[in-house]
Design an enzyme around this catalytic site. Structure first.
Site, PDB file in Angstrom:
ATOM      1  N   LYS A  18       0.821  -1.217   0.000  1.00 18.64           N
ATOM      2  CA  LYS A  18       0.000   0.000   0.000  1.00 18.64           C
ATOM      3  C   LYS A  18       0.856   1.270   0.000  1.00 18.64           C
ATOM      4  CE  LYS A  18      -3.910  -2.283   2.321  1.00 18.64           C
ATOM      5  NZ  LYS A  18      -4.849  -2.236   3.465  1.00 18.64           N
ATOM      6  N   PHE A  46     -15.737   3.767   6.465  1.00 17.83           N
ATOM      7  CA  PHE A  46     -14.386   4.178   6.072  1.00 17.83           C
ATOM      8  C   PHE A  46     -14.095   3.979   4.580  1.00 17.83           C
ATOM      9  CE2 PHE A  46     -14.134  -0.210   7.654  1.00 17.83           C
ATOM     10  CZ  PHE A  46     -13.518  -0.851   6.585  1.00 17.83           C
ATOM     11  N   ARG A  91      -2.126 -14.535   4.091  1.00 18.16           N
ATOM     12  CA  ARG A  91      -2.861 -13.778   5.121  1.00 18.16           C
ATOM     13  C   ARG A  91      -2.202 -13.947   6.489  1.00 18.16           C
ATOM     14  NH1 ARG A  91      -7.386 -10.334   4.052  1.00 18.16           N
ATOM     15  NH2 ARG A  91      -8.469 -11.210   5.849  1.00 18.16           N
ATOM     16  N   ASN A  99      -2.038   0.027   7.350  1.00 25.58           N
ATOM     17  CA  ASN A  99      -1.549  -1.331   7.650  1.00 25.58           C
ATOM     18  C   ASN A  99      -0.708  -1.949   6.541  1.00 25.58           C
ATOM     19  OD1 ASN A  99      -3.610  -1.938   5.907  1.00 25.58           O
ATOM     20  ND2 ASN A  99      -4.773  -3.224   7.325  1.00 25.58           N
ATOM     21  N   TYR A 108     -12.183  -2.595  -3.634  1.00 25.41           N
ATOM     22  CA  TYR A 108     -12.765  -2.687  -2.289  1.00 25.41           C
ATOM     23  C   TYR A 108     -14.295  -2.680  -2.314  1.00 25.41           C
ATOM     24  CZ  TYR A 108      -8.244  -2.169   0.108  1.00 25.41           C
ATOM     25  OH  TYR A 108      -6.974  -2.372   0.598  1.00 25.41           O
ATOM     26  N   HIS A 114      -1.927  -5.475   1.486  1.00 23.23           N
ATOM     27  CA  HIS A 114      -3.208  -6.151   1.253  1.00 23.23           C
ATOM     28  C   HIS A 114      -2.939  -7.579   0.802  1.00 23.23           C
ATOM     29  CE1 HIS A 114      -6.999  -7.303  -0.637  1.00 23.23           C
ATOM     30  NE2 HIS A 114      -6.258  -7.678  -1.670  1.00 23.23           N
ATOM     31  N   ARG A 161       2.536  -6.999   9.342  1.00 26.82           N
ATOM     32  CA  ARG A 161       1.884  -5.869  10.031  1.00 26.82           C
ATOM     33  C   ARG A 161       2.345  -5.781  11.489  1.00 26.82           C
ATOM     34  NH1 ARG A 161      -3.950  -7.346   7.416  1.00 26.82           N
ATOM     35  NH2 ARG A 161      -3.825  -6.089   5.512  1.00 26.82           N
ATOM     36  N   GLU A 197      -9.337 -10.383  -8.030  1.00 25.13           N
ATOM     37  CA  GLU A 197      -8.392  -9.268  -7.889  1.00 25.13           C
ATOM     38  C   GLU A 197      -7.267  -9.356  -8.920  1.00 25.13           C
ATOM     39  OE1 GLU A 197      -9.306  -8.815  -3.091  1.00 25.13           O
ATOM     40  OE2 GLU A 197      -7.348  -9.539  -3.735  1.00 25.13           O
ATOM     41  N   THR A 240      -5.907  -7.616  10.386  1.00 27.03           N
ATOM     42  CA  THR A 240      -6.224  -6.321   9.760  1.00 27.03           C
ATOM     43  C   THR A 240      -5.733  -5.167  10.636  1.00 27.03           C
ATOM     44  OG1 THR A 240      -8.208  -7.336   8.839  1.00 27.03           O
ATOM     45  CG2 THR A 240      -8.102  -4.938   8.786  1.00 27.03           C
TER      46      THR A 240
HETATM   47  P1  GTP Z   1      -6.888  -6.040   3.114  1.00 24.76           P
HETATM   48  O1  GTP Z   1      -5.881  -7.140   2.966  1.00 24.76           O
HETATM   49  O2  GTP Z   1      -6.306  -4.667   2.897  1.00 24.76           O
HETATM   50  O3  GTP Z   1      -8.139  -6.293   2.295  1.00 24.76           O
HETATM   51  O4  GTP Z   1      -7.292  -6.048   4.659  1.00 24.76           O
HETATM   52  P2  GTP Z   1      -8.236  -7.092   5.397  1.00 24.76           P
HETATM   53  O5  GTP Z   1      -8.795  -8.098   4.445  1.00 24.76           O
HETATM   54  O6  GTP Z   1      -7.471  -7.587   6.561  1.00 24.76           O
HETATM   55  O7  GTP Z   1      -9.397  -6.133   5.912  1.00 24.76           O
HETATM   56  P3  GTP Z   1     -10.720  -5.651   5.121  1.00 24.76           P
HETATM   57  O8  GTP Z   1     -10.756  -6.225   3.750  1.00 24.76           O
HETATM   58  O9  GTP Z   1     -11.852  -5.872   6.032  1.00 24.76           O
HETATM   59  O10 GTP Z   1     -10.455  -4.079   5.041  1.00 24.76           O
HETATM   60  C1  GTP Z   1      -9.690  -3.520   3.984  1.00 24.76           C
HETATM   61  C2  GTP Z   1      -8.848  -2.408   4.525  1.00 24.76           C
HETATM   62  O11 GTP Z   1      -9.686  -1.373   5.008  1.00 24.76           O
HETATM   63  C3  GTP Z   1      -7.996  -2.787   5.737  1.00 24.76           C
HETATM   64  O12 GTP Z   1      -6.768  -3.360   5.392  1.00 24.76           O
HETATM   65  C4  GTP Z   1      -7.797  -1.443   6.416  1.00 24.76           C
HETATM   66  O13 GTP Z   1      -6.718  -0.722   5.850  1.00 24.76           O
HETATM   67  C5  GTP Z   1      -9.077  -0.731   6.116  1.00 24.76           C
HETATM   68  N1  GTP Z   1      -9.963  -0.847   7.270  1.00 24.76           N
HETATM   69  C6  GTP Z   1     -10.626  -1.947   7.704  1.00 24.76           C
HETATM   70  N2  GTP Z   1     -11.337  -1.686   8.806  1.00 24.76           N
HETATM   71  C7  GTP Z   1     -11.109  -0.361   9.077  1.00 24.76           C
HETATM   72  C8  GTP Z   1     -11.567   0.532  10.088  1.00 24.76           C
HETATM   73  O14 GTP Z   1     -12.316   0.154  10.989  1.00 24.76           O
HETATM   74  N3  GTP Z   1     -11.112   1.828  10.005  1.00 24.76           N
HETATM   75  C9  GTP Z   1     -10.281   2.244   9.021  1.00 24.76           C
HETATM   76  N4  GTP Z   1      -9.868   3.523   9.009  1.00 24.76           N
HETATM   77  N5  GTP Z   1      -9.828   1.428   8.069  1.00 24.76           N
HETATM   78  C10 GTP Z   1     -10.237   0.160   8.099  1.00 24.76           C
HETATM   79 MG    MG Z   2      -9.717  -7.603   2.669  1.00 29.82          MG
END
Ligand code: GTP
Ligand code: MG
Length: 149
Positions: free
Chosen positions: A9, A57, A85, A112, A49, A115, A102, A126, A91
């Site tokens: 990212k 968010f 993962r 973070n 996304y 992805h 992370r 994707e 996350t």
């Molecule tokens: P990715 O690998 O990036 O997809 O992360 P993930 O699969 O662990 O989490 P998810 O797909 O639910 O969310 C995608 C991204 O949104 C996360 O990696 C975070 O950067 C962001 N995100 C998720 N939850 C929150 C939140 O509560 N607040 C904020 N600001 N960002 C969030």
């Molecule tokens: Mg995700």
């Protein structure tokens, strides 16, 4: 063989962590199949996304991701979606153990640094969103026989 989509990212690119993140996947033994650096459009990240569209968010996330370059990659190997993962961590970096990407390199959920696809189905979606088939390299690393029995 299984493939996953891993994206470094904007925060990690700005912080100079690209090499370290790639290194984790290389050293594990996974195979790099495609990679490019790009400033993605908001439209691209809106699609990427899309499953989070209803969350508060989402708009901020899409705008943030399009501000600055990301590095998009496809990695291949046995169980790479799930293991990828695990290598990333949770996350929320605060819940990620040291030893995960992370857990070692970041602090806040909105920064973070990387992805990873959450299932084989979303990995395939994707990869298709980010890469043309012609951009995927078909090759056999010379060490393959020493990684798989
Ligand atoms: P990715 O690998 O990036 O997809 O992360 P993930 O699969 O662990 O989490 P998810 O797909 O639910 O969310 C995608 C991204 O949104 C996360 O990696 C975070 O950067 C962001 N995100 C998720 N939850 C929150 C939140 O509560 N607040 C904020 N600001 N960002 C969030
Ligand atoms: Mg995700």
């Amino acid at each position: 063989t299984e493939r996953t989509f891993i994206m470094i990212k904007p925060d990690a690119v700005q912080r100079g962590l690209v090499g370290k993140i790639i290194c984790r996947f290389e050293e594990k033994g996974f195979k790099l199949v495609a990679m490019k650096q790009k400033i993605g459009s908001k439209e691209l990240f809106a699609k990427h996304y899309e499953s989070l569209k209803k969350l508060k968010f989402y708009d901020g996330l899409v705008a943030y991701m399009a501000t600055s370059p990301v590095v998009a990659m496809v990695w291949e190997g046995l169980g790479v979606v799930k293991t990828g993962r695990l290598m990333l961590g949770e996350t929320d970096p605060a819940k990620s153990l040291p030893g995960t990407i992370r857990g070692d390199y970041c602090i806040e959920i909105g920064r973070n640094i990387c992805h990873g696809s959450d299932s084989v189905a979303s990995a395939n979606d994707e990869i298709a969103l980010w890469f043309d088939d012609s951009e995927l390299c078909h090759w056999t690393p010379s060490n393959s026989a020493w990684i798989y029995e």
